[in-house]
Design an enzyme around this catalytic site. Structure first.
Site, PDB file in Angstrom:
ATOM      1  N   TYR A 174       0.815  -1.214   0.000  1.00  0.00           N
ATOM      2  CA  TYR A 174       0.000   0.000   0.000  1.00  0.00           C
ATOM      3  C   TYR A 174       0.852   1.269   0.000  1.00  0.00           C
ATOM      4  CZ  TYR A 174      -3.101   3.699   1.554  1.00  0.00           C
ATOM      5  OH  TYR A 174      -3.776   4.886   1.642  1.00  0.00           O
ATOM      6  N   ASP A 186      -8.116  -3.703  -1.597  1.00  0.00           N
ATOM      7  CA  ASP A 186      -9.273  -2.935  -2.057  1.00  0.00           C
ATOM      8  C   ASP A 186      -8.862  -1.635  -2.742  1.00  0.00           C
ATOM      9  OD1 ASP A 186      -9.620  -0.686   0.407  1.00  0.00           O
ATOM     10  OD2 ASP A 186      -8.655  -2.553   0.956  1.00  0.00           O
ATOM     11  N   LYS A 211     -11.261  -9.294   5.092  1.00  0.00           N
ATOM     12  CA  LYS A 211     -11.829  -7.963   5.305  1.00  0.00           C
ATOM     13  C   LYS A 211     -12.485  -7.502   4.006  1.00  0.00           C
ATOM     14  CE  LYS A 211     -10.779  -3.239   6.648  1.00  0.00           C
ATOM     15  NZ  LYS A 211      -9.722  -2.236   6.782  1.00  0.00           N
TER      16      LYS A 211
END
Length: 529
Positions: free
Chosen positions: A266, A301, A373
């Site tokens: 990330y 995501d 998640k």
């Protein structure tokens, strides 16, 4: 053939084997390098705390002084504890203050006896910090047994962050009373790019609240009160990402946080942090999380906010497999892997809901023991709150149909405002309605044999295998540089924080890594339930 998608076990095994081959060179890199944040985490566990009058943490001052005198490649433990003995000081924070004033010089001792003495002293001091992490883990296990876990899965995960920790606390407690099982305090905008961790309680964050040890302590204490009130243990989440992953992980372990955002890529992709810095930092931080019994949340995501959710679906699967490999190598167990994925396909696309089902089911079946998640729609939220609430309902339904582990509450005001309390209340009502009415629907939901959902799941897995084969041939660092994930191109020789990375010298010593690679002390596995 196994599961509802009838995935070929041979293809699944090949995908994992390729992920291991792609990830191993990065692990080798991480094991042979250190960073300023890794070394600051070592000193925090040894007891350094506080900041100077300008707000610069003493731990930063101390590491900077060591680096100026002997470099980073030896590690800071031996030079610091050698200097403590030479100066006749027994408080490492006082040493940091003297170093900042320029009255202490650092050296790597020349004799074996002096090196051995410094190592033993460093091991004793950092061992106290590691023992505190062990104590907090045991404490969590006891509280989970005492208060109980939520009765349903997925756990309901809600974000609270006003910028002011003293405003966050009552909002977090209210959210827990309204049904939230996990409270996430997101960080102030830009904190991931700070190469230090602020000190103390903070009230001035923007679009989030600063991650500090004192803020962690205050929120954990408040949620413990609410756990006693509600008769269920309310979990707390923050972010171990950015330039200070190792330090924040250590602080989280010492203050008993339960989950941490901790993704392997990330910071590289979305904050332009140097890839080598990130991989070194994330390995150490995950070792801390493993010891602390903390569940990590990964960030796949985010890829789908920049790349197309249909065309790039396989990159999410590839990243999940890499995150799993890196996590296992660092000592994390399957119950700690909150692997991320999201409901981000354009709702105007025909069969979008069926594809979302296929993608979510693929993740569930590839990682059956992980508390996945599941992230709500954000990219295609338009400001129409009625449409947004409906989309969130579809998202919640997919979560129920596919048995997700952690469900982040979607907000109908996404892309309009920072959610108000009333927005959160309506969003929680949506979740409660779906989970109450359809929470066990995954027991009945079976895709048509050979139908659209099975075919789509198998197609994404096959594309993931193809991409992993390419990464093995070209290396993961080159794949990141080429924009494979989230269409962000991040070369390994660029990015923020590269100047804070060093290759280990032959005499490198890190007593914390040594301790973290030994067996953890824990009463049980309360977080696994």
């Amino acid at each position: 053939m196994a599961g509802k998608l009838k995935l070929d076990p041979r293809v699944v095994r090949r995908a994992r084997a390729l992920a291991a081959r792609a990830g191993q060179p990065v692990v080798d890199l991480a094991r042979s390098h250190t960073t300023v944040s890794v070394e600051r985490a070592v000193l925090r566990l040894a007891g350094v705390h506080g900041a100077d009058s300008d707000g610069i943490p003493w731990v930063n001052r101390l590491v900077d002084a060591v680096v100026a005198d002997v470099g980073l490649g030896h590690g800071v433990a031996v030079p610091v504890f050698h200097a403590l003995a030479a100066e006749g000081i027994d408080d490492v924070t006082v040493l940091a203050q003297k170093a900042a004033a320029g009255s202490v010089r650092f050296a790597v001792p020349e004799t074996k006896a002096a090196v051995g003495a410094a190592r033993r002293a460093a091991k004793r001091a950092t061992g106290a910090g590691v023992k505190l992490i062990d104590k907090r883990r045991v404490e969590r296990d006891r509280l989970v047994r005492r208060f109980g876990d939520p009765k349903q899965r997925p756990w309901i995960y809600l974000i609270v962050a006003t910028g002011d920790i003293y405003e966050d606390i009552p909002q977090a407690q209210a959210a827990a009373r309204a049904g939230a099982d996990v409270i996430a305090v997101i960080r102030s905008t830009g904190q991931s790019l700070l190469d230090y961790v602020p000190e103390g309680a903070t009230r001035e964050g923007f679009a989030g609240t600063y991650a500090t040890q004192e803020n962690f302590r205050l929120m954990r204490a408040a949620l413990d009160e609410t756990s006693r009130e509600l008769g269920r243990y309310v979990r707390l989440t923050n972010y171990a990402s950015g330039l200070c992953m190792p330090e924040i992980a250590a602080l989280a372990g010492m203050e008993r946080l339960d989950m941490m955002l901790n993704d392997s890529m990330y910071g590289i992709l979305f904050r332009d942090i140097n890839p080598i810095r990130t991989f070194v930092d994330q390995r150490f931080s995950r070792q801390v999380h493993a010891r602390a019994g903390i569940i990590i949340n990964t960030g796949e995501d985010n890829y789908l906010t920049t790349a197309d959710a249909v065309e790039a679906a396989h990159t999410v699967t590839v990243s999940q497999l890499l995150n799993e490999f890196f996590a296992h190598e660092a000592g994390l167990e399957n119950w700690q892997l909150g692997l991320g994925h999201a409901f981000e396909i354009n709702p105007d696309l025909p069969d979008s809901f069926r594809m979302e089902l296929a993608h979510a089911l693929l993740a569930r079946e590839l990682f059956p023991d992980a508390p996945l998640k599941w992230m709500p729609p954000t990219k295609h939220m338009t400001g129409d709150v009625f449409r947004g609430n409906l989309l969130d309902g579809f998202f919640n339904l997919v979560g129920a149909l596919t048995g997700q582990g952690i469900l982040l509450v979607g907000m109908m005001t996404e892309a309009v405002v920072t959610p108000w309390l009333s927005d959160r209340d309506i969003a929680l009502q949506n979740v409660r309605y779906v989970l109450n009415g359809a929470g066990n629907l995954h027991e009945d939901f079976v895709p048509a044999p050979g139908g659209f959902i099975q075919q789509r799941g198998r197609q994404v897995l096959a594309e993931a295998v193809e991409l992993l084969e390419e990464i093995v041939d070209d290396t993961l660092l080159n794949a990141i540089a080429d924009g494979t994930f989230g269409i962000m191109k991040r070369p390994a020789d660029r990015g923020k924080g590269l100047d804070g990375v060093a290759k280990h010298e032959d005499d490198y010593y890190n007593p914390v890594t040594e301790a973290l690679e030994s067996a953890p002390v824990s009463e049980g596995k309360g977080a696994r339930r």
